[in-house]
Structures are given as C-alpha cells and as structure tokens.
Design a protein around this motif. Structure first.
Motif, PDB file in Angstrom:
ATOM      1  N   ARG A 114      38.782  67.224  13.886  1.00 33.56           N
ATOM      2  CA  ARG A 114      40.014  67.024  13.165  1.00 33.56           C
ATOM      3  C   ARG A 114      40.336  68.084  12.113  1.00 33.56           C
ATOM      4  O   ARG A 114      39.309  68.779  11.631  1.00 33.56           O
ATOM      5  CB  ARG A 114      39.960  65.674  12.186  1.00 33.56           C
ATOM      6  CG  ARG A 114      39.470  64.244  12.948  1.00 33.56           C
ATOM      7  CD  ARG A 114      41.058  63.847  13.520  1.00 33.56           C
ATOM      8  NE  ARG A 114      40.657  62.538  14.397  1.00 33.56           N
ATOM      9  CZ  ARG A 114      40.442  61.562  14.195  1.00 33.56           C
ATOM     10  NH1 ARG A 114      40.375  61.152  13.022  1.00 33.56           N
ATOM     11  NH2 ARG A 114      40.410  60.708  15.186  1.00 33.56           N
ATOM     12  N   MET A 115      41.502  68.319  11.807  1.00 33.97           N
ATOM     13  CA  MET A 115      41.870  69.347  10.616  1.00 33.97           C
ATOM     14  C   MET A 115      41.801  68.698   9.550  1.00 33.97           C
ATOM     15  O   MET A 115      42.620  67.808   9.052  1.00 33.97           O
ATOM     16  CB  MET A 115      43.248  69.854  10.802  1.00 33.97           C
ATOM     17  CG  MET A 115      43.415  71.079  10.003  1.00 33.97           C
ATOM     18  SD  MET A 115      45.357  71.733  10.224  1.00 33.97           S
ATOM     19  CE  MET A 115      44.897  72.416  11.843  1.00 33.97           C
ATOM     20  N   THR A 116      40.651  68.625   8.672  1.00 36.73           N
ATOM     21  CA  THR A 116      40.466  67.715   7.634  1.00 36.73           C
ATOM     22  C   THR A 116      40.997  68.166   6.152  1.00 36.73           C
ATOM     23  O   THR A 116      41.123  67.545   5.447  1.00 36.73           O
ATOM     24  CB  THR A 116      38.943  67.481   7.315  1.00 36.73           C
ATOM     25  OG1 THR A 116      38.380  68.942   7.155  1.00 36.73           O
ATOM     26  CG2 THR A 116      38.233  66.947   8.659  1.00 36.73           C
TER      27      THR A 116
ATOM     28  N   PHE B 191      46.135  61.096   8.064  1.00 38.89           N
ATOM     29  CA  PHE B 191      46.332  62.198   7.427  1.00 38.89           C
ATOM     30  C   PHE B 191      47.368  61.947   6.382  1.00 38.89           C
ATOM     31  O   PHE B 191      48.195  60.995   6.471  1.00 38.89           O
ATOM     32  CB  PHE B 191      46.814  63.252   8.385  1.00 38.89           C
ATOM     33  CG  PHE B 191      45.909  63.859   9.311  1.00 38.89           C
ATOM     34  CD1 PHE B 191      44.937  64.658   9.300  1.00 38.89           C
ATOM     35  CD2 PHE B 191      45.966  63.266  10.845  1.00 38.89           C
ATOM     36  CE1 PHE B 191      44.157  65.093  10.084  1.00 38.89           C
ATOM     37  CE2 PHE B 191      45.158  63.414  11.760  1.00 38.89           C
ATOM     38  CZ  PHE B 191      44.186  64.557  11.524  1.00 38.89           C
ATOM     39  N   THR B 192      47.149  62.774   5.281  1.00 35.97           N
ATOM     40  CA  THR B 192      48.011  62.473   4.220  1.00 35.97           C
ATOM     41  C   THR B 192      48.137  63.802   3.355  1.00 35.97           C
ATOM     42  O   THR B 192      47.368  64.542   3.276  1.00 35.97           O
ATOM     43  CB  THR B 192      47.469  61.369   3.405  1.00 35.97           C
ATOM     44  OG1 THR B 192      48.515  61.079   2.238  1.00 35.97           O
ATOM     45  CG2 THR B 192      46.136  61.583   2.747  1.00 35.97           C
TER      46      THR B 192
ATOM     47  N   PHE C 218      51.360  59.720   1.931  1.00 32.86           N
ATOM     48  CA  PHE C 218      51.957  58.651   2.963  1.00 32.86           C
ATOM     49  C   PHE C 218      50.556  58.040   3.452  1.00 32.86           C
ATOM     50  O   PHE C 218      49.645  58.437   3.726  1.00 32.86           O
ATOM     51  CB  PHE C 218      52.630  59.144   4.234  1.00 32.86           C
ATOM     52  CG  PHE C 218      51.935  60.467   4.647  1.00 32.86           C
ATOM     53  CD1 PHE C 218      52.415  61.717   4.154  1.00 32.86           C
ATOM     54  CD2 PHE C 218      51.078  60.608   5.906  1.00 32.86           C
ATOM     55  CE1 PHE C 218      51.814  62.823   4.888  1.00 32.86           C
ATOM     56  CE2 PHE C 218      50.702  61.430   6.563  1.00 32.86           C
ATOM     57  CZ  PHE C 218      50.924  62.728   6.055  1.00 32.86           C
ATOM     58  N   ALA C 219      50.694  56.445   3.523  1.00 30.69           N
ATOM     59  CA  ALA C 219      49.783  55.706   3.978  1.00 30.69           C
ATOM     60  C   ALA C 219      49.314  55.768   5.871  1.00 30.69           C
ATOM     61  O   ALA C 219      50.486  56.339   6.300  1.00 30.69           O
ATOM     62  CB  ALA C 219      49.797  54.402   3.675  1.00 30.69           C
ATOM     63  N   ALA C 220      48.381  55.318   6.263  1.00 29.13           N
ATOM     64  CA  ALA C 220      48.316  54.916   7.616  1.00 29.13           C
ATOM     65  C   ALA C 220      49.348  54.126   8.274  1.00 29.13           C
ATOM     66  O   ALA C 220      49.734  53.287   7.351  1.00 29.13           O
ATOM     67  CB  ALA C 220      46.832  54.444   7.980  1.00 29.13           C
ATOM     68  N   GLU C 221      49.656  54.484   9.466  1.00 31.73           N
ATOM     69  CA  GLU C 221      50.714  53.754   9.992  1.00 31.73           C
ATOM     70  C   GLU C 221      49.996  52.199  10.427  1.00 31.73           C
ATOM     71  O   GLU C 221      49.019  52.281  10.934  1.00 31.73           O
ATOM     72  CB  GLU C 221      51.067  54.449  11.410  1.00 31.73           C
ATOM     73  CG  GLU C 221      51.875  55.797  11.009  1.00 31.73           C
ATOM     74  CD  GLU C 221      52.407  56.346  12.307  1.00 31.73           C
ATOM     75  OE1 GLU C 221      51.997  56.095  13.528  1.00 31.73           O
ATOM     76  OE2 GLU C 221      52.916  57.511  12.124  1.00 31.73           O
TER      77      GLU C 221
ATOM     78  N   VAL D 217      46.506  70.620  -0.181  1.00 37.38           N
ATOM     79  CA  VAL D 217      47.937  70.115   0.129  1.00 37.38           C
ATOM     80  C   VAL D 217      47.838  68.989   1.050  1.00 37.38           C
ATOM     81  O   VAL D 217      48.760  68.040   1.038  1.00 37.38           O
ATOM     82  CB  VAL D 217      48.833  71.368   0.780  1.00 37.38           C
ATOM     83  CG1 VAL D 217      50.136  70.914   0.811  1.00 37.38           C
ATOM     84  CG2 VAL D 217      48.892  72.514  -0.058  1.00 37.38           C
ATOM     85  N   PHE D 218      47.108  68.961   2.128  1.00 36.90           N
ATOM     86  CA  PHE D 218      47.068  67.896   3.195  1.00 36.90           C
ATOM     87  C   PHE D 218      45.458  67.647   3.112  1.00 36.90           C
ATOM     88  O   PHE D 218      44.683  68.723   3.259  1.00 36.90           O
ATOM     89  CB  PHE D 218      47.635  68.361   4.551  1.00 36.90           C
ATOM     90  CG  PHE D 218      49.088  68.463   4.296  1.00 36.90           C
ATOM     91  CD1 PHE D 218      49.690  67.312   4.669  1.00 36.90           C
ATOM     92  CD2 PHE D 218      49.737  69.724   4.234  1.00 36.90           C
ATOM     93  CE1 PHE D 218      51.273  67.479   4.489  1.00 36.90           C
ATOM     94  CE2 PHE D 218      51.156  70.036   4.076  1.00 36.90           C
ATOM     95  CZ  PHE D 218      51.857  68.625   4.348  1.00 36.90           C
ATOM     96  N   LYS D 219      45.330  66.634   3.622  1.00 36.93           N
ATOM     97  CA  LYS D 219      43.760  66.148   3.986  1.00 36.93           C
ATOM     98  C   LYS D 219      43.672  64.964   5.113  1.00 36.93           C
ATOM     99  O   LYS D 219      44.771  64.254   5.124  1.00 36.93           O
ATOM    100  CB  LYS D 219      43.104  65.792   2.828  1.00 36.93           C
ATOM    101  CG  LYS D 219      43.414  64.653   1.959  1.00 36.93           C
ATOM    102  CD  LYS D 219      42.625  64.238   0.852  1.00 36.93           C
ATOM    103  CE  LYS D 219      43.049  62.887  -0.134  1.00 36.93           C
ATOM    104  NZ  LYS D 219      42.359  62.842  -1.134  1.00 36.93           N
ATOM    105  N   PHE D 220      42.606  64.878   5.357  1.00 34.42           N
ATOM    106  CA  PHE D 220      42.131  63.772   6.283  1.00 34.42           C
ATOM    107  C   PHE D 220      41.396  62.775   5.496  1.00 34.42           C
ATOM    108  O   PHE D 220      40.548  62.935   4.838  1.00 34.42           O
ATOM    109  CB  PHE D 220      41.406  63.919   7.619  1.00 34.42           C
ATOM    110  CG  PHE D 220      41.025  62.872   8.564  1.00 34.42           C
ATOM    111  CD1 PHE D 220      41.995  62.223   9.147  1.00 34.42           C
ATOM    112  CD2 PHE D 220      39.700  62.472   8.438  1.00 34.42           C
ATOM    113  CE1 PHE D 220      41.604  61.056  10.063  1.00 34.42           C
ATOM    114  CE2 PHE D 220      39.346  61.327   9.252  1.00 34.42           C
ATOM    115  CZ  PHE D 220      40.301  60.766  10.055  1.00 34.42           C
TER     116      PHE D 220
END
Length: 478
Positions: free
Chosen positions: A409-411, A447-448, A475-478, A429-432
C-alpha cells in the motif's frame, strides 16, 4: 540421425554404456562404477518398488546421467542458432536412446517431465526455470541447494524444487554470471547481474555463504502496472492518483520511500506515466528495471569493477554525465550513496520533476537517511545547510509499505514545505488508515486525506490542475 547439433566427429552412436553390474544383496552397499555411465536400472527400482522419496532420488540420478549424455553428444556451439522445436527433438532423441541402453522404463508423464527438465538444464537455468516462467512468483530466494523459497502475493513459501547438490547450484550461478561477463568464486564471492529477461540477480557463494550458496532473484515484470491497475489492486485511492498526476505533471521533485519489496520501483514506474511525451528523460539504475513508455528516454546502468578492480562506473559517474546531456528530468532507480549529492543539486538547478527511490520506513526517516548519505560521502557541511539543501530540492515523499498480510500500500503522501529553524517542515496530505484485522489476518483499513490543503495548490492551478478542495477533505471507509 542427430543432424547438425551433433558434435563434429559425426558419430551417430551415443557413448557406449558401461557393462551391467550385478545387483548386490540388500544388506551390502553397491559400489558405484568408475565410469560416468551407471549400470542398467531395473524397471521396478524406478517405477514400482521403494518409497516415493527413493523413486525421486533415482529419477534425479537418471537425469544427471542423461544430462552428461547430452553434453557428450550435442554440439553446444550450434545451440544458439537452433530453433526450440529442433532442439527439443534432438534432446528427446538422444535421451530416448540412452534410456533404452540403460534399460529404464518410465511412464509417459515421467518421460515428458524428464525431457522438459533436460531442456531447461541445457538451455535455461535448470530446476528454477519453471519458477522463472511462473507469473505468480515475484521473488526466488535460494538458501543452499535443498531450500528454495518463492514469494507469491507478498508471502514467502517453501517450494518443492531442489538442486542435486552444491556443485549443481554453483554451475547454474556460473552460467548466469558468465553470460554477462562476470565471475564468482572464493576470491570474488558475491555478484550482481541481470538475467536475459531483465530479472535482477544477486548471489553469494561459500565460504562467505556458510551453508551453501545464497541466491536472490527479483523477477522482471513484463507487463507494466499502470495507475489504474494499482488503484484497482487497492494500492492507493483515486483521489491520491489525481493528486499524484498533478504533482508529476507540474514537475514536483518526488522521492518514493519504502522497505525492500514494498513496491518502490512499481510505484516509480506508475508515476512516470504522467510525464509528458515531449520531455527528455534520463534514467540511472544499478540494474535496469524501469519501463518508461515515453519516446525520448535515455537509459544508463552502472557497473561494478572487473576482476582486476578496474572499469567501475558508479551511479555518481552516470549522474555527472547525465547533467551534461540536457535532460528535462532525471530518474534514479535507487539512491543509496554519494550520488544523493548530485541528485539534490540536479533537483535544485533546473531539473524539476526528477524522481528517485530510497530505503526508509517513513517520510521523516527518508530525510534522515539522505542526511546520513551526505555525511558518509565525506562532505563537511553544517547540518542546517544540508537540511536546507534537501528542503529546497525535494517537494514530495511517497511512502510505500508492504504490510504484514503481504499487501502493498501507499501508506503516506507527505509534502516538504520548507524550514522552521533548523528543522525541515513537512505535512502529510494523504494516508492509509488501519482499523483492524479480519479472522484470516487480512488488514482492514482505508485511504483518507488528512484535511490539510496542499502546499502546492497554487502551483497546480497555474499549471492547469485546479484540484477541488473536496479532494483534501477526510473521507471514511466505504
């Protein structure tokens, strides 16, 4: 009968088999004949009698005998120009006659498998040839002749394939390294090379390797994974892909950080797809793995010194020459030494949009590792000056990780925003976001965005990439 692949003496007869040796009583060991050829083998010894292990061992002995028969009868110098069909026909013909002389009877499946093994031994890399052809295998790790591990989907597993002995393994290693003009022995016990298909090869032999030769093969992926593929695999999200597209297109300098086998090169390949086709790109690698699809690409590969200790071309040598070749971007497969100095200077002197990979566990560790590489190169600079150089050169650090369930994963995506006193300032900016584990130990997470607006938003807008503010909202998990 054996056509143009026979040796020059023109003989149509295989080497004469050794005379039969009378079977000894079960309680007494049978002495092996001095001749290379074994005594005729009884059918029940191979196909019916004994345990499965004994049968496999006997088949292995027969394979070695047949391999020697092929070496005695095939004109090896003609193999390069032979078609696969003709060569398989010659191997089958010679092996069949030898089996008949040895009075060995095998089933059809055993014969087919034996002929394939002989073909692999003559033209390929022996026992590991099927693993090289297996698309599900990413890495082949050999710990001595009797232990071969493979990696599938991020998990290591022990294969059933083995070598006959250490000599057999060393013969295959020598076959690989001699093909690229290198040598491995007691005086030079380790070597890096590249297989014919582009796979990365590393070996270390005794006495340095205590329990038998150690071999690592990182297989070359023929089909390059694009951004869409990585998103569908769950390596990162569509929002992260949109951000990365803007970052690469706007010529931000990017470092892909991660551990061994975390997918750094795959990520770098995917990011390179966002580079405009009109730009001139130069790549520098230890072992050529990058698969850039642009029109204007110049590829360079460093090389170690020869047996006499001469002829070395280091990544730094390649880097210095690359700067004289009018590149728009420079992509270094992996930065691990003093070439980091030239890389940072290139990023700081008009080669925006350059990219490289580095071994580190986090964005902050990646910065520390660059500081250490500069210090190890013998450059005496104040720490603040080193950090100022890094902060002005590097814009983005993409962290790739291989998690404990084997997934890649791109964490994290982290921006470097400048200096605050003596410290490099960074923002994620983004994270897992991990949330737990399933019953079968699969990692649950999503990812959020972190909610931090990109430091380069104005630059994106000026280049025509006006990313919506909602892209950076958590954003939360789908």
């Amino acid at each position: 009968m054996f056509s143009r692949y026979k040796k020059a003496d023109g003989s149509d007869k295989p080497a004469k088999a050794a005379a039969p040796v009378a079977a000894a009583p079960a309680e007494k060991p049978v002495e092996k004949p001095a001749n290379l050829r074994k005594a005729p083998v009884k059918v029940e010894d191979v196909t019916l009698g004994g345990k499965e292990v004994k049968r496999k061992a006997r088949l292995a002995e027969i394979r070695l005998q047949l391999h020697q028969e092929l070496l005695d009868n095939l004109n090896l110098s003609a193999l390069e120009n032979a078609s696969e069909k003709d060569l398989r026909g010659e191997i089958t013909s010679i092996a069949s006659e030898a089996l008949e002389k040895m009075s060995v009877v095998l089933t059809r499946d055993e014969r087919t498998h034996l002929y394939q093994e002989l073909f692999d031994e003559v033209t390929g890399l022996g026992p590991i040839e099927p693993l090289l052809k297996d698309e599900t295998v990413n890495d082949i790790l050999i710990n001595g002749p009797q232990q071969i591990f493979v990696e599938r989907e991020g998990k290591l597993e022990l294969s059933t394939i083995t070598f006959k002995d250490e000599k057999h393994l060393l013969r295959i290693i020598d076959k690989i390294v001699s093909a690229v003009g290198r040598r491995v022995d007691e005086s030079n016990p380790y070597v890096d090379a590249r297989l014919a298909d582009g796979s990365r090869f590393n070996a270390m032999v005794p006495p340095i390797a205590v329990d038998g030769s150690l071999v690592s093969i990182r297989k070359f992926k023929k089909d390059k994974l694009g951004i869409d593929d990585l998103v569908s695999f769950g390596a990162f999200s569509e929002e992260m892909a949109a951000y990365l597209q803007a970052a690469v297109a706007c010529r931000l300098n990017v470092i892909v950080s991660g551990g061994t086998g975390s997918g750094k090169t795959t990520t770098l390949n995917a990011l390179s797809s966002f580079i405009d086709n009109a730009e001139r790109i130069l790549t520098i690698e230890d072992t050529a793995e990058l698969q850039l699809q642009q029109t204007h690409v110049g590829r360079m590969e460093s090389r170690p010194p020869n047996v006499e200790g001469k002829g070395e071309v280091s990544p730094r040598d390649c880097m210095k020459n690359a700067l004289r070749m009018r590149p728009d971007r420079i992509i270094v497969g992996e930065t691990r030494g003093e070439e980091v100095i030239d890389m940072l200077q290139a990023m700081n002197t008009g080669h925006d949009g350059s990219m490289t990979t580095i071994h580190a566990n986090s964005a902050r560790d990646g910065v520390s590792r660059m500081e250490n590489m500069i210090a190890m190169a013998g450059i005496e600079m104040p720490l603040k000056a080193v950090r100022s150089q890094i902060s002005s050169a590097v814009n983005l650090i993409v962290q790739a990780s291989r998690l404990q369930d084997g997934s890649r994963r791109m964490t994290s995506i982290t921006e470097i925003t400048g200096m605050e006193g003596d410290v490099i300032s960074m923002q994620e900016v983004f994270k897992f976001q991990r949330v737990g584990l399933t019953k079968d130990n699969k990692i649950l997470g999503h990812f959020t965005a972190t909610g931090v607006r990109s430091h380069y938003s104005e630059r994106f807008r000026m280049w025509g990439y006006d990313l919506p503010p909602s892209l950076f909202e958590p954003f939360a998990a789908e």
